[in-house]
Design a protein around this motif. Structure first.
Motif, PDB file in Angstrom:
ATOM      1  N   TRP A  27       0.813  -1.217   0.000  1.00  0.00           N
ATOM      2  CA  TRP A  27       0.000   0.000   0.000  1.00  0.00           C
ATOM      3  C   TRP A  27       0.843   1.262   0.000  1.00  0.00           C
ATOM      4  O   TRP A  27       0.443   2.288  -0.561  1.00  0.00           O
ATOM      5  CB  TRP A  27      -0.935   0.020   1.221  1.00  0.00           C
ATOM      6  CG  TRP A  27      -0.251   0.222   2.540  1.00  0.00           C
ATOM      7  CD1 TRP A  27       0.133  -0.749   3.415  1.00  0.00           C
ATOM      8  CD2 TRP A  27       0.146   1.468   3.142  1.00  0.00           C
ATOM      9  NE1 TRP A  27       0.748  -0.198   4.517  1.00  0.00           N
ATOM     10  CE2 TRP A  27       0.763   1.169   4.389  1.00  0.00           C
ATOM     11  CE3 TRP A  27       0.042   2.804   2.758  1.00  0.00           C
ATOM     12  CZ2 TRP A  27       1.273   2.142   5.227  1.00  0.00           C
ATOM     13  CZ3 TRP A  27       0.548   3.785   3.597  1.00  0.00           C
ATOM     14  CH2 TRP A  27       1.153   3.453   4.815  1.00  0.00           C
ATOM     15  N   TRP A  28       2.013   1.220   0.635  1.00  0.00           N
ATOM     16  CA  TRP A  28       2.792   2.438   0.822  1.00  0.00           C
ATOM     17  C   TRP A  28       3.608   2.830  -0.398  1.00  0.00           C
ATOM     18  O   TRP A  28       4.072   3.956  -0.482  1.00  0.00           O
ATOM     19  CB  TRP A  28       3.732   2.292   2.021  1.00  0.00           C
ATOM     20  CG  TRP A  28       4.640   1.089   1.963  1.00  0.00           C
ATOM     21  CD1 TRP A  28       4.450  -0.113   2.581  1.00  0.00           C
ATOM     22  CD2 TRP A  28       5.866   0.970   1.221  1.00  0.00           C
ATOM     23  NE1 TRP A  28       5.483  -0.977   2.277  1.00  0.00           N
ATOM     24  CE2 TRP A  28       6.368  -0.338   1.449  1.00  0.00           C
ATOM     25  CE3 TRP A  28       6.584   1.834   0.409  1.00  0.00           C
ATOM     26  CZ2 TRP A  28       7.557  -0.793   0.874  1.00  0.00           C
ATOM     27  CZ3 TRP A  28       7.767   1.384  -0.168  1.00  0.00           C
ATOM     28  CH2 TRP A  28       8.233   0.083   0.066  1.00  0.00           C
ATOM     29  N   ALA A  69      -2.508   8.049   3.506  1.00  0.00           N
ATOM     30  CA  ALA A  69      -2.117   7.973   4.912  1.00  0.00           C
ATOM     31  C   ALA A  69      -1.964   9.364   5.482  1.00  0.00           C
ATOM     32  O   ALA A  69      -1.790  10.350   4.756  1.00  0.00           O
ATOM     33  CB  ALA A  69      -0.804   7.198   5.052  1.00  0.00           C
ATOM     34  N   HIS A 111      -8.874   4.663  10.016  1.00  0.00           N
ATOM     35  CA  HIS A 111      -8.992   3.373   9.323  1.00  0.00           C
ATOM     36  C   HIS A 111     -10.368   3.211   8.679  1.00  0.00           C
ATOM     37  O   HIS A 111     -10.481   2.646   7.584  1.00  0.00           O
ATOM     38  CB  HIS A 111      -8.717   2.236  10.305  1.00  0.00           C
ATOM     39  CG  HIS A 111      -7.265   2.115  10.684  1.00  0.00           C
ATOM     40  ND1 HIS A 111      -6.820   1.336  11.731  1.00  0.00           N
ATOM     41  CD2 HIS A 111      -6.149   2.679  10.146  1.00  0.00           C
ATOM     42  CE1 HIS A 111      -5.501   1.419  11.814  1.00  0.00           C
ATOM     43  NE2 HIS A 111      -5.074   2.232  10.874  1.00  0.00           N
ATOM     44  N   LYS A 116      -4.300   5.154   6.380  1.00  0.00           N
ATOM     45  CA  LYS A 116      -3.305   4.588   7.267  1.00  0.00           C
ATOM     46  C   LYS A 116      -2.791   5.695   8.192  1.00  0.00           C
ATOM     47  O   LYS A 116      -2.875   6.885   7.875  1.00  0.00           O
ATOM     48  CB  LYS A 116      -2.140   4.001   6.474  1.00  0.00           C
ATOM     49  CG  LYS A 116      -2.547   2.962   5.427  1.00  0.00           C
ATOM     50  CD  LYS A 116      -3.027   1.679   6.050  1.00  0.00           C
ATOM     51  CE  LYS A 116      -3.270   0.605   4.990  1.00  0.00           C
ATOM     52  NZ  LYS A 116      -3.765  -0.669   5.587  1.00  0.00           N
ATOM     53  N   LEU A 212       2.678   0.066  17.645  1.00  0.00           N
ATOM     54  CA  LEU A 212       2.242  -0.917  16.654  1.00  0.00           C
ATOM     55  C   LEU A 212       1.066  -1.724  17.189  1.00  0.00           C
ATOM     56  O   LEU A 212       0.107  -2.022  16.459  1.00  0.00           O
ATOM     57  CB  LEU A 212       3.401  -1.837  16.279  1.00  0.00           C
ATOM     58  CG  LEU A 212       4.535  -1.197  15.467  1.00  0.00           C
ATOM     59  CD1 LEU A 212       5.739  -2.120  15.414  1.00  0.00           C
ATOM     60  CD2 LEU A 212       4.066  -0.850  14.052  1.00  0.00           C
ATOM     61  N   ASP A 217       0.234   2.282  11.491  1.00  0.00           N
ATOM     62  CA  ASP A 217       0.615   1.621  10.245  1.00  0.00           C
ATOM     63  C   ASP A 217       2.008   1.992   9.765  1.00  0.00           C
ATOM     64  O   ASP A 217       2.428   1.547   8.691  1.00  0.00           O
ATOM     65  CB  ASP A 217      -0.396   1.986   9.150  1.00  0.00           C
ATOM     66  CG  ASP A 217      -1.813   1.642   9.558  1.00  0.00           C
ATOM     67  OD1 ASP A 217      -2.133   0.454   9.605  1.00  0.00           O
ATOM     68  OD2 ASP A 217      -2.588   2.576   9.855  1.00  0.00           O
ATOM     69  N   GLY A 218       2.730   2.797  10.539  1.00  0.00           N
ATOM     70  CA  GLY A 218       4.072   3.158  10.103  1.00  0.00           C
ATOM     71  C   GLY A 218       4.688   4.210  10.991  1.00  0.00           C
ATOM     72  O   GLY A 218       4.038   4.798  11.866  1.00  0.00           O
ATOM     73  N   CYS A 275       8.888  -4.345  12.763  1.00  0.00           N
ATOM     74  CA  CYS A 275       7.755  -3.895  11.953  1.00  0.00           C
ATOM     75  C   CYS A 275       7.191  -5.026  11.104  1.00  0.00           C
ATOM     76  O   CYS A 275       5.974  -5.116  10.886  1.00  0.00           O
ATOM     77  CB  CYS A 275       8.173  -2.717  11.080  1.00  0.00           C
ATOM     78  SG  CYS A 275       8.480  -1.192  12.003  1.00  0.00           S
ATOM     79  N   ILE A 281       3.872  -2.496   7.494  1.00  0.00           N
ATOM     80  CA  ILE A 281       4.170  -1.253   8.206  1.00  0.00           C
ATOM     81  C   ILE A 281       5.158  -0.444   7.374  1.00  0.00           C
ATOM     82  O   ILE A 281       6.147  -0.973   6.875  1.00  0.00           O
ATOM     83  CB  ILE A 281       4.756  -1.554   9.596  1.00  0.00           C
ATOM     84  CG1 ILE A 281       3.785  -2.411  10.413  1.00  0.00           C
ATOM     85  CG2 ILE A 281       5.092  -0.267  10.334  1.00  0.00           C
ATOM     86  CD1 ILE A 281       2.417  -1.809  10.611  1.00  0.00           C
ATOM     87  N   HIS A 282       4.899   0.853   7.244  1.00  0.00           N
ATOM     88  CA  HIS A 282       5.758   1.714   6.431  1.00  0.00           C
ATOM     89  C   HIS A 282       6.736   2.462   7.318  1.00  0.00           C
ATOM     90  O   HIS A 282       6.353   3.043   8.337  1.00  0.00           O
ATOM     91  CB  HIS A 282       4.923   2.707   5.639  1.00  0.00           C
ATOM     92  CG  HIS A 282       5.745   3.626   4.781  1.00  0.00           C
ATOM     93  ND1 HIS A 282       6.727   3.164   3.943  1.00  0.00           N
ATOM     94  CD2 HIS A 282       5.744   4.983   4.651  1.00  0.00           C
ATOM     95  CE1 HIS A 282       7.288   4.186   3.315  1.00  0.00           C
ATOM     96  NE2 HIS A 282       6.717   5.301   3.738  1.00  0.00           N
TER      97      HIS A 282
END
Length: 548
Positions: A27-28, A69, A111, A116, A212, A217-218, A275, A281-282
């Motif tokens: 996704w990132w 995000a 969410h 994110k 986390l 998400d990052g 992560c 996770i970004h």
């Protein structure tokens, strides 16, 4: 009535989530990330300072832009000497921003909107009010005695080496309790963590795990290449003259030994392992310094380090020229080599002057804001959009008596205040911009109030609507979102490159001057025409995206 504004949000970026050559894309990769500076986004309780509940209330605005995000700047427990980047509790929410329940509600709402959530992690230093530092400074034999960078003075009582602080003066402060100096790259209230110590690494990784497990998400990793020093404390060499005006002692040195220690890489691999336990996770690092590309490549190479990094290439650049953009992209070797990681790009943030003020004359600001947005969204890599950039906000002039930024106060008047980019987001053209019901922590200018969200929402030709359009085009295009960048060229003020993914190719042309440029006649479907651009001419600050 709910305090959370929930206008309908329609987002569909599924067309860009599969790569013809590499299969499914995380996704990132190619994401658009919206940076929120919580003090200045939305105040929910009338104290003049933005907070987590305010962010939750206004998230629909962010989701409607079409970003993937949000990155929330620090909201952790802090005495706010550096507005949250001096952390006193890595796992706490400062009361000025609300409660942990407010944070959990924010994550849940984000969410639900398809966003994110990325948060800051500050591993280079803590606040001097952190319990770790209180214990560390109490004597030389306690459990955390070597959790920070301490050293004896030289024989003449001076600091152990010549390192300088970013905010002015030596990077060392004497502490009478230990009869030693402690290091601080930034404020003296931000003592340097000893990241060479495995116990310190374990502690900050435990803090990362805490967030986390709460659903983030990052992480955006603040000043990461400042987080580990040369244990031998060798003096930095002098920096050669480069024609720039030096306003701080920090600028007179090459940071050969005070930052960019190679020992950061094994720690980064530990962070990535953590992560990975939580899925997609970004991780994106902020990398500054004299030679940032070396660290950016080291920190992001391969599959066991960070996903991405960004620096100050554009953030402090005095002008946006075709040649400068081409050279900057080339430093990442975008055309052929992905071993050095996936880049992230930002034209604005909370530490840098607003780009519209920095890069364009007043009479060209509206046109320039559009070509700047089109360029940012066409770059290969992730893009970071700073709050208010979608409105074309200007750099505010803050009088000395209203300054909050410690760097600006210390170096007045030769350092441009970061406060000018941190003023509250104007939601309406009213005295406090609907940001708060009382005096805001920084003043809002009439120029920026005229660019308020409500004003632009009612104008289909506004930059706000244009930003949604270009983000929608980027999200629908695999080539623009995560394709290769080919043939980046600068000819005078004309910048051109192609983005390619599988059979999809997009030709991107940008005129970074106010003068009209003639074109030979470009073929292909026009995906985006900026400021009256046609296949035969790019007006001043015109741009074209063409299906090639």
């Amino acid at each position: 009535m709910s305090l959370i504004e929930t206008a309908p949000v329609q987002r569909d970026s599924t067309a860009a989530q599969t790569s013809a050559s590499h299969g499914p894309v995380p996704w990132w990769k190619g994401a658009a990330i919206y940076q929120i500076y919580p003090r200045s986004f939305q105040d929910s309780n009338g104290d003049g300072v933005g907070d987590l509940a305010g962010i939750t209330r206004r998230l629909h605005h962010v989701a409607r832009l079409g970003v993937d995000a949000i990155w929330i700047s620090p909201f952790f427990t802090s005495p706010m000497r550096d507005f949250g980047y001096d952390v006193a509790d890595y796992c706490g929410v400062d009361p000025v921003f609300g409660t942990m329940a407010d944070f959990d509600a924010l994550v849940a709402h984000a969410h639900a909107l398809g966003l994110k959530v990325i948060i800051d992690q500050v591993y280079a230093h803590t606040s001097d009010l952190h319990p770790w530092f209180a214990e560390s400074r109490s004597d030389r034999g306690n459990h955390k005695a070597d959790w920070y960078v301490w050293h004896d003075p030289r024989e003449d009582g001076t600091p152990p080496c010549n390192w300088q602080s970013v905010f002015g003066g030596p990077a060392w402060t004497w502490d009478a309790r230990r009869r030693q100096y402690y290091m601080h790259t930034f404020l003296k209230e931000q003592p340097q963590l000893n990241m060479h110590n495995p116990a310190v690494q374990d502690a900050v990784l435990d803090a990362a795990r805490f967030w986390l497990e709460r659903g983030v998400d990052g992480f955006r990793l603040d000043a990461l290449n400042h987080a580990m020093h040369d244990p031998l404390l060798r003096d930095n060499p002098p920096a050669p003259a480069d024609g720039r005006i030096r306003t701080r002692p920090f600028d007179f040195q090459l940071k050969t030994y005070s930052q960019s220690h190679p020992g950061m890489v094994p720690f980064i691999e530990r962070l990535r392992t953590l992560c990975n336990q939580f899925g997609a996770i970004h991780t994106v690092a902020e990398i500054g310094g004299d030679h940032p590309q070396i660290d950016r490549r080291a920190y992001t190479s391969g599959n066991d380090r960070l996903n991405s990094a960004y620096g100050f290439d554009f953030l402090y650049a005095p002008a946006l020229t075709a040649q400068f953009v081409a050279e900057t992209l080339d430093r990442w070797e975008l055309a052929a080599d992905e071993t050095g990681g996936w880049p992230s790009w930002a034209f604005e943030n909370h530490d840098a002057p607003r780009a519209v003020s920095r890069w364009s004359a007043p009479e060209h600001r509206d046109a320039f804001a559009r070509v700047k947005m089109a360029l940012l969204m066409a770059l290969r890599g992730n893009v970071i959009l700073y709050q208010g950039e979608e409105l074309g906000l200007l750099q505010d002039e803050i009088a000395f008596e209203h300054l909050q930024d410690p760097e600006a106060i210390a170096n007045w008047p030769l350092t441009l205040s970061r406060d000018g980019a941190r003023t509250p987001l104007p939601w309406e053209n009213s005295p406090f911009g609907a940001f708060t019901t009382s005096e805001p922590w920084l003043p809002l200018s009439a120029d920026n109030l005229a660019r308020a969200v409500a004003v632009q929402e009612s104008d289909p030709a506004s930059l706000l609507h244009f930003t949604r359009e270009v983000l929608s085009l980027r999200n629908a295009s695999a080539a623009l979102r995560h394709g290769a960048l080919i043939g980046c060229n600068a000819e005078g003020s004309l910048l051109s490159f192609e983005r390619e993914e599988g059979s999809e190719r997009v030709l991107c042309l940008f005129n970074l001057s106010p003068e009209t440029l003639a074109l030979d006649g470009c073929e292909g479907e026009i995906l985006l025409a900026v400021n009256g651009a046609t296949r035969s001419a790019l007006p001043g600050y015109g741009a074209l995206w063409l299906s090639a």
